[in-house]
Design an enzyme around this catalytic site. Structure first.
Site, PDB file in Angstrom:
ATOM      1  CD  GLU A  99     -33.953 -16.900  -8.784  1.00 22.34           C
ATOM      2  OE1 GLU A  99     -32.893 -17.503  -8.996  1.00 22.34           O
ATOM      3  OE2 GLU A  99     -34.871 -16.829  -9.613  1.00 22.34           O
ATOM      4  CB  CYS A 131     -38.236  -7.697 -10.177  1.00 24.02           C
ATOM      5  SG  CYS A 131     -39.469  -8.962 -10.469  1.00 24.02           S
ATOM      6  CB  CYS A 173     -46.506 -19.204  -7.363  1.00 21.71           C
ATOM      7  SG  CYS A 173     -48.058 -18.335  -7.659  1.00 21.71           S
ATOM      8  CB  CYS A 196     -49.362 -19.355 -14.644  1.00 23.06           C
ATOM      9  SG  CYS A 196     -50.462 -18.286 -13.712  1.00 23.06           S
ATOM     10  CB  CYS A 209     -45.199 -18.963 -14.485  1.00 22.62           C
ATOM     11  SG  CYS A 209     -44.318 -18.266 -13.081  1.00 22.62           S
ATOM     12  N   GLY A 236     -44.044 -15.763  -6.867  1.00 23.90           N
ATOM     13  CA  GLY A 236     -45.216 -15.777  -6.005  1.00 23.90           C
ATOM     14  C   GLY A 236     -46.340 -14.862  -6.440  1.00 23.90           C
ATOM     15  CD  GLU A 237     -51.315 -13.289  -7.242  1.00 21.26           C
ATOM     16  OE1 GLU A 237     -51.045 -13.369  -8.450  1.00 21.26           O
ATOM     17  OE2 GLU A 237     -51.648 -12.206  -6.699  1.00 21.26           O
ATOM     18  CB  SER A 262     -47.607  -7.999 -10.969  1.00 24.31           C
ATOM     19  OG  SER A 262     -47.987  -8.801 -12.061  1.00 24.31           O
ATOM     20  CB  SER A 273     -50.899 -11.733 -15.011  1.00 26.32           C
ATOM     21  OG  SER A 273     -49.772 -11.100 -14.460  1.00 26.32           O
ATOM     22  CG  LEU A 274     -56.395  -9.940 -19.347  1.00 28.39           C
ATOM     23  CD1 LEU A 274     -57.121  -9.962 -18.020  1.00 28.39           C
ATOM     24  CD2 LEU A 274     -56.663  -8.617 -20.081  1.00 28.39           C
ATOM     25  CG  HIS A 275     -51.163 -14.130 -19.170  1.00 27.90           C
ATOM     26  ND1 HIS A 275     -50.192 -13.207 -19.477  1.00 27.90           N
ATOM     27  CD2 HIS A 275     -51.004 -14.403 -17.856  1.00 27.90           C
ATOM     28  CE1 HIS A 275     -49.480 -12.948 -18.394  1.00 27.90           C
ATOM     29  NE2 HIS A 275     -49.953 -13.651 -17.402  1.00 27.90           N
ATOM     30  CG  ASN A 286     -38.518 -14.224 -20.844  1.00 27.75           C
ATOM     31  OD1 ASN A 286     -37.898 -13.872 -21.841  1.00 27.75           O
ATOM     32  ND2 ASN A 286     -39.098 -13.352 -20.038  1.00 27.75           N
ATOM     33  CB  CYS A 314     -41.099 -11.822 -17.084  1.00 28.43           C
ATOM     34  SG  CYS A 314     -41.023 -10.077 -17.084  1.00 28.43           S
TER      35      CYS A 314
HETATM   36  N1  SAH Z   1     -47.915 -13.687  -9.602  1.00 33.71           N
HETATM   37  C1  SAH Z   1     -47.951 -12.378 -10.146  1.00 33.71           C
HETATM   38  C2  SAH Z   1     -46.622 -11.703 -10.167  1.00 33.71           C
HETATM   39  C3  SAH Z   1     -45.412 -12.510 -10.557  1.00 33.71           C
HETATM   40  S1  SAH Z   1     -45.284 -12.964 -12.238  1.00 33.71           S
HETATM   41  C4  SAH Z   1     -48.573 -12.398 -11.539  1.00 33.71           C
HETATM   42  O1  SAH Z   1     -48.754 -13.474 -12.086  1.00 33.71           O
HETATM   43  O2  SAH Z   1     -48.902 -11.332 -12.032  1.00 33.71           O
HETATM   44  C5  SAH Z   1     -44.856 -11.456 -13.053  1.00 33.71           C
HETATM   45  C6  SAH Z   1     -45.195 -11.418 -14.525  1.00 33.71           C
HETATM   46  O3  SAH Z   1     -44.368 -12.311 -15.283  1.00 33.71           O
HETATM   47  C7  SAH Z   1     -46.633 -11.839 -14.793  1.00 33.71           C
HETATM   48  O4  SAH Z   1     -47.269 -10.994 -15.701  1.00 33.71           O
HETATM   49  C8  SAH Z   1     -46.419 -13.199 -15.383  1.00 33.71           C
HETATM   50  O5  SAH Z   1     -47.529 -13.579 -16.144  1.00 33.71           O
HETATM   51  C9  SAH Z   1     -45.179 -13.026 -16.195  1.00 33.71           C
HETATM   52  N2  SAH Z   1     -44.573 -14.301 -16.584  1.00 33.71           N
HETATM   53  C10 SAH Z   1     -44.634 -15.472 -15.920  1.00 33.71           C
HETATM   54  N3  SAH Z   1     -43.956 -16.426 -16.580  1.00 33.71           N
HETATM   55  C11 SAH Z   1     -43.443 -15.849 -17.685  1.00 33.71           C
HETATM   56  C12 SAH Z   1     -42.612 -16.316 -18.742  1.00 33.71           C
HETATM   57  N4  SAH Z   1     -42.163 -17.569 -18.778  1.00 33.71           N
HETATM   58  N5  SAH Z   1     -42.267 -15.443 -19.709  1.00 33.71           N
HETATM   59  C13 SAH Z   1     -42.669 -14.155 -19.639  1.00 33.71           C
HETATM   60  N6  SAH Z   1     -43.430 -13.656 -18.663  1.00 33.71           N
HETATM   61  C14 SAH Z   1     -43.820 -14.487 -17.686  1.00 33.71           C
HETATM   62 FE1  SF4 Z   2     -47.766 -17.563  -9.795  1.00 30.52          FE
HETATM   63 FE2  SF4 Z   2     -47.637 -15.288 -11.250  1.00 30.52          FE
HETATM   64 FE3  SF4 Z   2     -46.189 -17.468 -11.931  1.00 30.52          FE
HETATM   65 FE4  SF4 Z   2     -48.833 -17.480 -12.212  1.00 30.52          FE
HETATM   66  S1  SF4 Z   2     -47.376 -16.134 -13.299  1.00 30.52           S
HETATM   67  S2  SF4 Z   2     -47.594 -19.140 -11.351  1.00 30.52           S
HETATM   68  S3  SF4 Z   2     -49.490 -16.303 -10.451  1.00 30.52           S
HETATM   69  S4  SF4 Z   2     -45.956 -16.270 -10.095  1.00 30.52           S
END
Ligand code: SAH
Ligand code: SF4
Length: 378
Positions: free
Chosen positions: A90, A103, A110, A114, A117, A166-167, A198, A220-222, A298, A341
């Site tokens: 997408e 985006c 991926c 995470c 995600c 994806g990463e 990212s 992406s720290l979290h 989300n 996201c």
């Molecule tokens: N793989 C890369 C880029 C894709 S994700 C990464 O992880 O950075 C893009 C952003 O969306 C990242 O910051 C990710 O942590 C965030 N993200 C993933 N799942 C999410 C969710 N369910 N709600 C909000 N943000 C999310």
């Molecule tokens: Fe992959 Fe980014 Fe989703 Fe983590 S947040 S699973 S690195 S796409």
């Protein structure tokens, strides 16, 4: 047959030289493809006839076909691209008052997995090719220009963020030529500040990006401690926070922006307390010039997680701001069409079988931190 969307300018020049053509012909071809959105060689009227006639037998301009389009009430548009073999990825166009952002996805699925995600929950199928990455932009830019009635000099997309499925730094070889096409003045001509990669923190590749193609970097720290980040972002076991932050500091030497953007998904009761905000301040302050972008989680089916309440997000932001860290809270866009996201799921033929194993319960959703951390080479 080669797909010319796979080539950055140098690679297209090399291809044309193999056909006995001079470099300026390749640049003309590159401009027809990316600036004017033309895929038919016969329409490239000022191209030397010899080249125009020979190209169709050797090459084509082929973005992945669009399987569907959805438009949100807020103007966000999401496309599903069919990349074959049962996989689809997408892209999301996010219009704002003064600019448009696309985006873009870098992989079908991926492998990082995470916890929060939707893409990570699907498992991993394969890396996208450069043509599949560039093809998302090629299609969106030229489709939107026509849709919005924009002239040849106007552009629909001013920003690209590699924040789709994806990463990106686990698909480095295809990513870098795609970034070069985005930046090239003979193609999309985006400035380095307006192309953002990212990453969840692939440390060696952050270093390589710094030398090969520095663009804006979002990390992406979290979480502000390794124990929690190990659980939320499994890659942290390989590249823990201290190494990640050092790589961020090194990146700033070459970065087009003088800060790193740290993304932080706000998960109710998991990482959103004021104490965790303080810990985040201690972690980054005096170490990496940064901005923090808080992303309200989300939800998606089966995540088992909740979005932090608005007041909790505001309180967290306040702690960071009081410490002098510029902090924004991302506005959720396109969630009515699952384009926000972390909601991008496309269709992924999971070759790692992570989703099946998870369903059978053989992979715990929140695995315990291993006693020893095994580190393999990248
Ligand atoms: N793989 C890369 C880029 C894709 S994700 C990464 O992880 O950075 C893009 C952003 O969306 C990242 O910051 C990710 O942590 C965030 N993200 C993933 N799942 C999410 C969710 N369910 N709600 C909000 N943000 C999310
Ligand atoms: Fe992959 Fe980014 Fe989703 Fe983590 S947040 S699973 S690195 S796409």
């Amino acid at each position: 047959m080669v797909n010319l969307l796979d080539f950055d300018r140098d690679a297209l020049i090399a291809f044309c030289e193999r056909l006995g053509e001079r470099p300026f012909r390749a640049v003309q071809l590159f401009r027809w493809i990316h600036q004017r959105g033309v895929a038919e060689f016969t329409q490239m009227t000022d191209l030397a006839r010899s080249l125009r006639e020979r190209l169709p037998a050797q090459a084509l301009v082929a973005p992945p076909p669009v399987a569907s389009e959805q438009a949100s009430d807020d103007g966000t548009i999401k496309w599903l691209f069919d990349v074959g073999g049962g996989n689809a990825v997408e892209s999301v166009f996010i219009p704002e008052a003064d600019r448009g952002t696309l985006c873009v996805s870098s992989q079908a699925g991926c492998a990082v997995g995470c916890r929060f995600c939707a893409t990570g929950h699907q498992g991993f199928s394969r890396n996208l090719t450069t043509a599949e990455i560039v093809g998302q932009l090629w299609f969106a830019e030229h489709h939107l220009r026509a849709r919005f009635g924009l002239g040849a000099e106007e552009r629909a997309i001013d920003n690209v963020v590699m924040m789709g499925m994806g990463e990106p730094l686990q698909n480095y070889g295809a990513l870098v030529p795609a970034l070069r096409v985005m930046l090239d003045d003979h193609a999309y001509g985006l400035s380095r500040r307006r192309v953002t990669v990212s990453t969840s923190g692939v440390v060696p590749m952050i270093d390589r990006l710094r030398t090969d193609c520095p663009v804006a970097l979002a990390v992406s720290l979290h979480a502000s401690d390794d124990a929690l980040r190990d659980q939320l972002v499994p890659l942290n076991r390989k590249y823990p926070l201290s190494e990640l932050l050092d790589a961020c500091a090194r990146y700033l030497d070459a970065a087009p922006r003088d800060f790193i953007t740290f993304e932080y998904v706000m998960l109710d009761g998991v990482n959103d307390s004021p104490q965790q905000a303080q810990a985040l301040v201690r972690l980054v302050r005096d170490r990496v010039a940064c901005k923090v972008n808080l992303i309200p989680f989300n939800p998606f089916a089966g995540s088992g997680l909740r979005r932090s309440p608005r007041e909790r997000v505001a309180a967290f932001a306040e702690v960071l701001r009081a410490a002098g860290i510029v902090t924004t809270v991302r506005r959720t866009r396109g969630d009515d069409i699952a384009a926000a996201c972390g909601q991008l799921a496309g269709e992924v033929r999971d070759r790692t079988h992570v989703a099946q194993r998870r369903a059978r319960g053989t992979i715990p959703l929140l695995p315990a931190r291993p006693a020893t951390i095994h580190r393999s080479n990248e």
